[in-house]
Scaffold this motif. Structure first.
Motif: not given
Lengths: 129, 363
Positions: B90-93, B117-121, B125-130, B132-145
């Motif tokens: 993920f690049p920053n500006e 990465n766990a430390s950056n999750k 998520f904030k980076f992606l949602t802020e 976002n170019r129109g995608a559906i973005i969901e944090d599924e971390s709690a669903q996946w081991g």
């Protein structure tokens, strides 16, 4: 429960000190050895070097971390355990006896008052569990 | 980050298996179960299991999923077909790195699972949602081991446990595995340099799958974070926060191969490419510590004439080589293979040499 012999002094940083008149033999405790895991390298001072109470005189390293060695008393290093140069296994196998690190000729016995006795040191390691 | 450390679904098994638990990125994770060197060598010679359930999973879906990911990652997501995976950033500006990740393509153009990465999750998520170019973005971390199976016997272990063939799955591809009503993904990826896979499994079934591996594979051993770090360091795989950060450029970190400017525009592209064109002033290199001592992150690096020219980002005793190794940023002039440098370890200057990486190569 780690081995904590009554006749030694201890530091809160997990060194032990055995006093024989004005000569103090220093090593790391059984508890420190258990926490570190396999020791792979030890950095010790040279004979003749001065060390100061509560200050670092070297380091002991496991694969994952380095931890400073803290001098229990101030004085001059008069002997270094050279058996660690090639094989640091002794620090894990026998940290409280043959795995000693350095011998210090201490400047003043007064500094011993700042060290911990076995029951006090036991409380410290109990609290860390 | 919560004050109370989080527990993975495998927590109780770690305790039962003798895991020494430590706080890591907000989670309580096993650092080792016995001897770190034994665990390391077991992965290099047999098969080890890692609980990587703390890793974050973010789903990016919808008609604008591809457009969004092309804008917010540096690699070319359009190249991915269903069942393929890709290492990316993920690049920053400013042209720096928000995180490194793997993009898994579930359906080209419109359904992707990102492993971060766990430390950056939360930051990711904030980076992606802020942005976002129109995608559906969901944090599924709690669903996946997640369980990583790594080592020369890993593929055989996976085939034994799943009862399906996996040896024919190419590197950086993944297969869907339906198991007891759970949809799992088995990806031919890893962080050790060994063959193996990472399995995404629903959270509630993760511990059962962990147990199943130990029941069916007598050679399998649990491996802690300590060996995970020595294994990845021997391969010079970057760890976010050490080799890469918000203020490091991919080309300095040797990650230019993950940056695909030809795909079109992406966030921070102009800044990232300008930094590359200007010529990177420092480079991430491998160091063999030829003197006595072990370099640790943060130790300064000096030229042989005592000018400070860099910093160690990772350092350990390599259990495979029985030799102290380090990864460091070193300024041009002393960052080519064969160059001699000094690493300051506490009050001593210790000799080191720039070497080819990975440090460890399979015999």
């Amino acid at each position: 429960m780690a081995y904590v012999p009554e006749e030694y002094y201890y530091t809160k940083d997990h060194e032990w000190a055995q006093v024989d008149e004005n000569v103090v033999t220093v090593g790391i405790t059984e508890y420190a050895q258990q926490q570190l895991g396999e020791v792979v390298y030890v950095d010790l001072p040279e004979e003749g070097q001065k060390v100061t109470q509560d200050e670092s005189f070297g380091a002991v390293e496991s694969v994952k971390a380095a931890s400073d060695l803290i001098a229990p008393v101030s004085g001059t290093v008069i002997e270094v355990n050279t058996s660690h140069t090639d094989d640091t296994g002794l620090i894990n196998d026998d940290p409280m006896n043959d795995g000693w690190l350095i011998r210090i000729e201490m400047d003043t016995e007064k500094e011993l008052a700042a060290l911990l006795k076995a029951p006090e040191y036991k409380k410290i390691i109990e609290a860390q569990k | 980050m919560t004050s109370e450390p989080l527990k993975t679904p495998i927590y109780d098994s770690h305790i039962a298996q003798g895991g020494k638990m430590v706080p890591f990125a907000g989670w309580e994770m096993p650092v080792q179960y016995g001897n770190l060197r034994d665990e390391h060598n077991h992965v290099r010679t047999k098969v080890g299991l890692f609980d990587v359930s703390h890793m974050g999973e973010i789903r990016v879906r919808g008609r604008e999923a591809l457009k969004t990911l092309q804008w917010l990652t540096t690699n070319d997501v359009a190249k991915l077909e269903a069942g393929q995976a890709q290492y990316s950033l993920f690049p920053n500006e400013k042209g720096g790195v928000v995180d490194d990740l793997i993009v898994y393509c579930l359906e080209p153009g419109q359904d992707y699972l990102l492993c971060v990465n766990a430390s950056n999750k939360d930051k990711d998520f904030k980076f992606l949602t802020e942005n976002n170019r129109g995608a559906i973005i969901e944090d599924e971390s709690a669903q996946w081991g997640q369980i990583a199976i790594q080592g020369p016997e890993a593929i055989a272990a996976i085939e034994t446990v799943t009862g399906t063939s996996f040896a024919d799955c190419p590197s950086f591809e993944f297969r869907t595995w339906e198991w007891q009503g759970h949809t799992c993904y088995i990806a031919r990826t890893g962080y050790t340099g060994e063959d193996g896979a990472e399995i995404f499994v629903p959270w509630e079934a993760t511990n059962e799958l962990w147990q199943l591996f130990f029941e069916k594979c007598p050679d399998a051993r649990p491996i802690g974070l300590g060996a995970r770090d020595t294994l990845r360091t021997e391969m010079k795989y970057p760890l976010y926060g050490q080799e890469i950060s918000d203020s490091s450029f991919p080309h300095e970190a040797g990650l230019g191969w993950v940056v695909k400017p030809a795909k079109g525009d992406f966030l921070g592209k102009a800044e990232m490419m300008a930094a590359k064109e200007a010529g990177v002033s420092k480079k991430l290199v491998g160091l063999m510590i030829t003197g006595k001592g072990i370099a640790r992150p943060g130790y300064p690096v000096f030229s042989v004439d005592s000018v400070e020219i860099g910093v160690v980002t990772s350092g350990t005793l390599s259990p495979s080589l029985n030799q102290a190794i380090a990864v460091a940023y070193v300024a041009s002039g002393a960052n080519s293979v064969g160059d001699k440098v000094l690493v300051q370890m506490r009050n001593k200057m210790i000799e080191a040499e720039v070497v080819k990486t990975p440090f460890y190569k399979k015999a």
